[in-house]
Design a protein around this motif. Structure first.
Motif, mmCIF file in Angstrom:
data_model
loop_
_atom_site.group_PDB
_atom_site.id
_atom_site.type_symbol
_atom_site.label_atom_id
_atom_site.label_comp_id
_atom_site.label_asym_id
_atom_site.label_seq_id
_atom_site.Cartn_x
_atom_site.Cartn_y
_atom_site.Cartn_z
ATOM 1 N N THR A 15 0.845 -1.183 0.000
ATOM 2 C CA THR A 15 0.000 0.000 0.000
ATOM 3 C C THR A 15 0.882 1.235 0.000
ATOM 4 O OG1 THR A 15 -1.789 -1.135 1.155
ATOM 5 C CG2 THR A 15 -1.790 1.261 1.272
ATOM 6 N N ASP A 16 0.620 2.126 -0.952
ATOM 7 C CA ASP A 16 1.311 3.408 -1.021
ATOM 8 C C ASP A 16 0.438 4.453 -0.340
ATOM 9 O OD1 ASP A 16 3.462 2.380 -2.454
ATOM 10 O OD2 ASP A 16 2.510 2.785 -4.381
ATOM 11 N N VAL A 17 1.006 5.134 0.640
ATOM 12 C CA VAL A 17 0.297 6.157 1.400
ATOM 13 C C VAL A 17 0.957 7.497 1.086
ATOM 14 C CG1 VAL A 17 -0.393 6.912 3.709
ATOM 15 C CG2 VAL A 17 -0.146 4.460 3.216
ATOM 16 N N ARG A 18 0.186 8.402 0.478
ATOM 17 C CA ARG A 18 0.734 9.721 0.145
ATOM 18 C C ARG A 18 0.438 10.660 1.315
ATOM 19 N NH1 ARG A 18 -0.877 14.008 -3.481
ATOM 20 N NH2 ARG A 18 -2.762 12.805 -3.902
ATOM 21 N N VAL A 19 1.499 11.296 1.821
ATOM 22 C CA VAL A 19 1.408 12.151 3.001
ATOM 23 C C VAL A 19 1.898 13.551 2.640
ATOM 24 C CG1 VAL A 19 2.246 12.478 5.371
ATOM 25 C CG2 VAL A 19 1.819 10.162 4.515
ATOM 26 N N ALA A 20 1.111 14.559 2.977
ATOM 27 C CA ALA A 20 1.526 15.947 2.798
ATOM 28 C C ALA A 20 2.426 16.319 3.974
ATOM 29 C CB ALA A 20 0.315 16.868 2.757
ATOM 30 N N VAL A 21 3.612 16.847 3.677
ATOM 31 C CA VAL A 21 4.573 17.202 4.724
ATOM 32 C C VAL A 21 4.260 18.608 5.233
ATOM 33 C CG1 VAL A 21 7.011 17.544 5.292
ATOM 34 C CG2 VAL A 21 6.340 15.743 3.671
ATOM 35 N N ALA A 22 3.855 18.692 6.500
ATOM 36 C CA ALA A 22 3.590 19.984 7.125
ATOM 37 C C ALA A 22 4.861 20.531 7.760
ATOM 38 C CB ALA A 22 2.495 19.848 8.181
ATOM 39 N N ARG A 23 5.687 19.619 8.264
ATOM 40 C CA ARG A 23 6.932 20.016 8.927
ATOM 41 C C ARG A 23 7.918 18.869 8.820
ATOM 42 N NH1 ARG A 23 7.585 21.465 15.287
ATOM 43 N NH2 ARG A 23 9.785 21.964 15.210
ATOM 44 N N CYS A 24 9.158 19.195 8.586
ATOM 45 C CA CYS A 24 10.196 18.184 8.507
ATOM 46 C C CYS A 24 11.151 18.396 9.679
ATOM 47 C CB CYS A 24 10.936 18.312 7.171
ATOM 48 S SG CYS A 24 12.164 17.025 6.951
ATOM 49 N N VAL A 35 5.137 13.076 0.266
ATOM 50 C CA VAL A 35 6.005 11.895 0.212
ATOM 51 C C VAL A 35 5.124 10.665 0.108
ATOM 52 C CG1 VAL A 35 7.911 12.951 1.499
ATOM 53 C CG2 VAL A 35 6.127 11.723 2.745
ATOM 54 N N VAL A 36 5.665 9.604 -0.461
ATOM 55 C CA VAL A 36 4.939 8.340 -0.554
ATOM 56 C C VAL A 36 5.597 7.349 0.398
ATOM 57 C CG1 VAL A 36 4.251 6.423 -2.039
ATOM 58 C CG2 VAL A 36 4.253 8.764 -2.935
ATOM 59 N N VAL A 37 4.783 6.824 1.292
ATOM 60 C CA VAL A 37 5.226 5.831 2.268
ATOM 61 C C VAL A 37 4.650 4.491 1.840
ATOM 62 C CG1 VAL A 37 5.171 5.162 4.689
ATOM 63 C CG2 VAL A 37 5.235 7.588 4.068
ATOM 64 N N GLN A 38 5.508 3.493 1.715
ATOM 65 C CA GLN A 38 5.066 2.163 1.295
ATOM 66 C C GLN A 38 5.042 1.233 2.493
ATOM 67 O OE1 GLN A 38 6.633 0.311 -2.413
ATOM 68 N NE2 GLN A 38 7.351 -1.269 -1.015
ATOM 69 N N VAL A 39 3.905 0.542 2.660
ATOM 70 C CA VAL A 39 3.778 -0.450 3.732
ATOM 71 C C VAL A 39 3.336 -1.779 3.122
ATOM 72 C CG1 VAL A 39 3.336 1.208 5.582
ATOM 73 C CG2 VAL A 39 1.427 0.286 4.298
ATOM 74 N N PRO A 40 3.784 -2.888 3.690
ATOM 75 C CA PRO A 40 3.376 -4.184 3.150
ATOM 76 C C PRO A 40 1.922 -4.479 3.484
ATOM 77 C CG PRO A 40 4.704 -4.483 5.119
ATOM 78 C CD PRO A 40 4.700 -3.012 4.819
ATOM 79 N N GLY A 41 1.243 -5.158 2.560
ATOM 80 C CA GLY A 41 -0.139 -5.550 2.766
ATOM 81 C C GLY A 41 -1.111 -4.561 2.155
ATOM 82 N N GLY A 42 -2.375 -4.946 2.167
ATOM 83 C CA GLY A 42 -3.430 -4.094 1.636
ATOM 84 C C GLY A 42 -4.497 -4.921 0.973
ATOM 85 N N THR A 70 13.693 4.162 0.463
ATOM 86 C CA THR A 70 13.964 2.950 -0.283
ATOM 87 C C THR A 70 13.504 3.223 -1.709
ATOM 88 O OG1 THR A 70 13.526 0.585 -0.508
ATOM 89 C CG2 THR A 70 11.802 1.869 0.514
ATOM 90 N N GLY A 71 14.428 3.481 -2.584
ATOM 91 C CA GLY A 71 14.080 3.869 -3.954
ATOM 92 C C GLY A 71 13.412 5.231 -3.945
ATOM 93 N N THR A 72 12.231 5.316 -4.561
ATOM 94 C CA THR A 72 11.508 6.588 -4.629
ATOM 95 C C THR A 72 10.479 6.738 -3.517
ATOM 96 O OG1 THR A 72 9.867 5.621 -6.111
ATOM 97 C CG2 THR A 72 11.766 6.706 -7.143
ATOM 98 N N ARG A 73 10.412 5.769 -2.621
ATOM 99 C CA ARG A 73 9.435 5.800 -1.531
ATOM 100 C C ARG A 73 10.144 5.753 -0.181
ATOM 101 N NH1 ARG A 73 7.301 3.440 -5.839
ATOM 102 N NH2 ARG A 73 5.087 3.670 -6.285
#
Length: 135
Positions: A15-24, A35-42, A70-73
């Motif tokens: 599962t790709d989760v797109r998150v808007a960065v409010a603060r880094c 940013v796109v965060v990848q998690v296993p499963g879905g 990890t790569g682009t995610r």
């Protein structure tokens, strides 16, 4: 969390989760980007894959991520261990379904609460070490 989409990755579902960065807090991320965060499963249609310890996300929730590229995610460090959620004025980490070993004895999942000041203190240490966290 802006968007959540499951997809096939070979024989697996991720599962790709797109998150808007409010603060880094640290690392190469920038406020105002996504940013796109990848998690296993879905789930894709009638087909689903569940991975123990993988975090679940909901659209529009506010999260603090401990992630590595990890790569682009990005991937959460320690799966569910690397995700905190904003709830009632504090950061919460839900470890339900996560088993850990402490002092040689297995411990079942639990719910942890972190005050904003605790997170800011950790962020200060991350910046000096060059590690990353995006929120």
């Amino acid at each position: 969390v802006v968007d959540i989409r499951a997809r096939r990755h070979g024989a697996w579902i991720v599962t790709d989760v797109r998150v808007a960065v409010a603060r880094c807090h640290a690392g190469p991320c920038r406020a105002g980007t996504t940013v796109v965060v990848q998690v296993p499963g879905g789930e894709i249609g009638d087909l689903g894959m569940s991975v123990a310890g993988a975090p679940q996300f909901r659209r529009a929730e506010r999260v603090l991520l401990f992630a590595r590229p990890t790569g682009t995610r990005l991937v959460p460090v320690g799966l569910a261990l690397g995700v905190l959620r904003w709830q009632a004025g504090q950061w919460a980490r839900d470890l339900t379904g996560v088993s850990t070993v402490a002092g040689g004895a297995p411990r079942a999942g639990r719910f942890e609460l972190w005050a904003p000041a605790q997170v800011e203190a950790m962020a200060s240490r991350w910046r000096t070490r060059g590690q990353g966290a995006a929120r």
